[in-house]
Scaffold this active site. Sequence first.
Site, PDB file in Angstrom:
ATOM      1  N   ASP A   1     -52.390 -20.229 -31.696  1.00 37.73           N
ATOM      2  CA  ASP A   1     -52.042 -19.193 -30.717  1.00 37.73           C
ATOM      3  C   ASP A   1     -50.595 -19.303 -30.257  1.00 37.73           C
ATOM      4  OD1 ASP A   1     -52.516 -21.590 -29.425  1.00 37.73           O
ATOM      5  OD2 ASP A   1     -54.247 -20.894 -28.315  1.00 37.73           O
TER       6      ASP A   1
ATOM      7  N   HIS B   1     -62.788 -22.109 -23.596  1.00 34.55           N
ATOM      8  CA  HIS B   1     -62.023 -21.390 -24.621  1.00 34.55           C
ATOM      9  C   HIS B   1     -61.572 -22.312 -25.740  1.00 34.55           C
ATOM     10  CE1 HIS B   1     -57.950 -21.874 -22.286  1.00 34.55           C
ATOM     11  NE2 HIS B   1     -58.009 -22.795 -23.225  1.00 34.55           N
TER      12      HIS B   1
ATOM     13  N   GLU C   1     -61.024 -16.390 -24.794  1.00 37.26           N
ATOM     14  CA  GLU C   1     -61.562 -16.590 -23.453  1.00 37.26           C
ATOM     15  C   GLU C   1     -63.025 -16.119 -23.400  1.00 37.26           C
ATOM     16  OE1 GLU C   1     -59.815 -18.404 -21.643  1.00 37.26           O
ATOM     17  OE2 GLU C   1     -57.952 -17.525 -20.924  1.00 37.26           O
TER      18      GLU C   1
ATOM     19  N   ASN D   1     -62.837 -23.501 -19.322  1.00 41.28           N
ATOM     20  CA  ASN D   1     -63.830 -22.426 -19.339  1.00 41.28           C
ATOM     21  C   ASN D   1     -64.482 -22.295 -20.717  1.00 41.28           C
ATOM     22  OD1 ASN D   1     -61.791 -21.340 -20.856  1.00 41.28           O
ATOM     23  ND2 ASN D   1     -61.332 -19.627 -19.486  1.00 41.28           N
TER      24      ASN D   1
HETATM   25  C1  F6R Z   1     -53.794 -24.544 -27.493  1.00 41.02           C
HETATM   26  C2  F6R Z   1     -55.085 -23.906 -27.314  1.00 41.02           C
HETATM   27  C3  F6R Z   1     -55.935 -24.130 -26.106  1.00 41.02           C
HETATM   28  C4  F6R Z   1     -55.971 -25.576 -25.627  1.00 41.02           C
HETATM   29  C5  F6R Z   1     -56.853 -25.723 -24.390  1.00 41.02           C
HETATM   30  C6  F6R Z   1     -56.900 -27.148 -23.872  1.00 41.02           C
HETATM   31  O1  F6R Z   1     -53.226 -24.153 -28.727  1.00 41.02           O
HETATM   32  O2  F6R Z   1     -55.451 -23.180 -28.152  1.00 41.02           O
HETATM   33  O3  F6R Z   1     -57.240 -23.719 -26.419  1.00 41.02           O
HETATM   34  O4  F6R Z   1     -56.433 -26.391 -26.652  1.00 41.02           O
HETATM   35  O5  F6R Z   1     -56.391 -24.878 -23.393  1.00 41.02           O
HETATM   36  O6  F6R Z   1     -55.637 -27.496 -23.401  1.00 41.02           O
HETATM   37  P1  F6R Z   1     -55.293 -28.967 -22.930  1.00 41.02           P
HETATM   38  O7  F6R Z   1     -55.319 -29.834 -24.154  1.00 41.02           O
HETATM   39  O8  F6R Z   1     -53.905 -28.863 -22.364  1.00 41.02           O
HETATM   40  O9  F6R Z   1     -56.322 -29.363 -21.929  1.00 41.02           O
END
Ligand code: F6R
Length: 246
Positions: free
Chosen positions: A68, A139, A144, A137
């Site tokens: 992403d 994701h 989301e 959440n």
């Molecule tokens: C990042 C992504 C997100 C993160 C998620 C967890 O490329 O796709 O899904 O993996 O938000 O983020 P952290 O590791 O910062 O808790």
Amino acid sequence: MIKFVCAKDYDEMSRKAANVISAQMIMKPNSVLGLATGSTPIGTYKCLVERYEQGDLDFSQITSVNLDEYRGLTHDNDQSYYYFMNDNLFSHVNIDKNNTYVPDGTIADADEACKQYDAIVAASGGADLQLLGLGHNGHIGFNEPAEVFPKGTHCVDLTESTIKANARFFASIEEVPTQAYTMGIQTIMSAKKILLVASGADKADIIEKAFFGDVTPWVPASILQLHQDVTVVGDEAAFAKIIDKI
Ligand code: F6R
């Protein structure tokens, strides 16, 4: 099938996750790696860089496709995922940067940006191994919670909880982009193998929900229960609520 690997702490989680990626690269030197950003995989990338420096890993034939990117951030913005990947991995190893792909947040036309990225992922042949983090959440990528599982790359409005979680990287919450381009769930599920990393007590609830709760688009990561080859590497804090079940 889901395999759970419990590590003592963040450093051990990072090493164990790097082991899985290293094994993939050694067994298939021209692997397509699906990569993630966020805090959790930073230690994993550090381990991979160390192993490259020690002469144990070769990235020369690797292709990477990232999950992403924020919509609207330029490549030189240090909060863009393009910048993150160069900063944490690509600039430190012998990967051919022409073979590294991140959705292009600078393309204003969302349909065009998503179409282009789907074509790139398709041309790569799809990920041999997809690395994922996990949002509070549920994701994965920036898919989301929603009524349906989105298929291909699409533009998402980030939820308030995601914007709040990501505000720690920006000078103020107003600067956090509100939209992102993300690979869809079908693309993620098409990866041959999936490696999800999770660390910290704040992930314990969602780890339990995602892997032991109902499969529902309201918890996007729950779809991983239907994938044939998932490895979840977490530390003891993140696994606190599932340790008796694995
Ligand atoms: C990042 C992504 C997100 C993160 C998620 C967890 O490329 O796709 O899904 O993996 O938000 O983020 P952290 O590791 O910062 O808790």
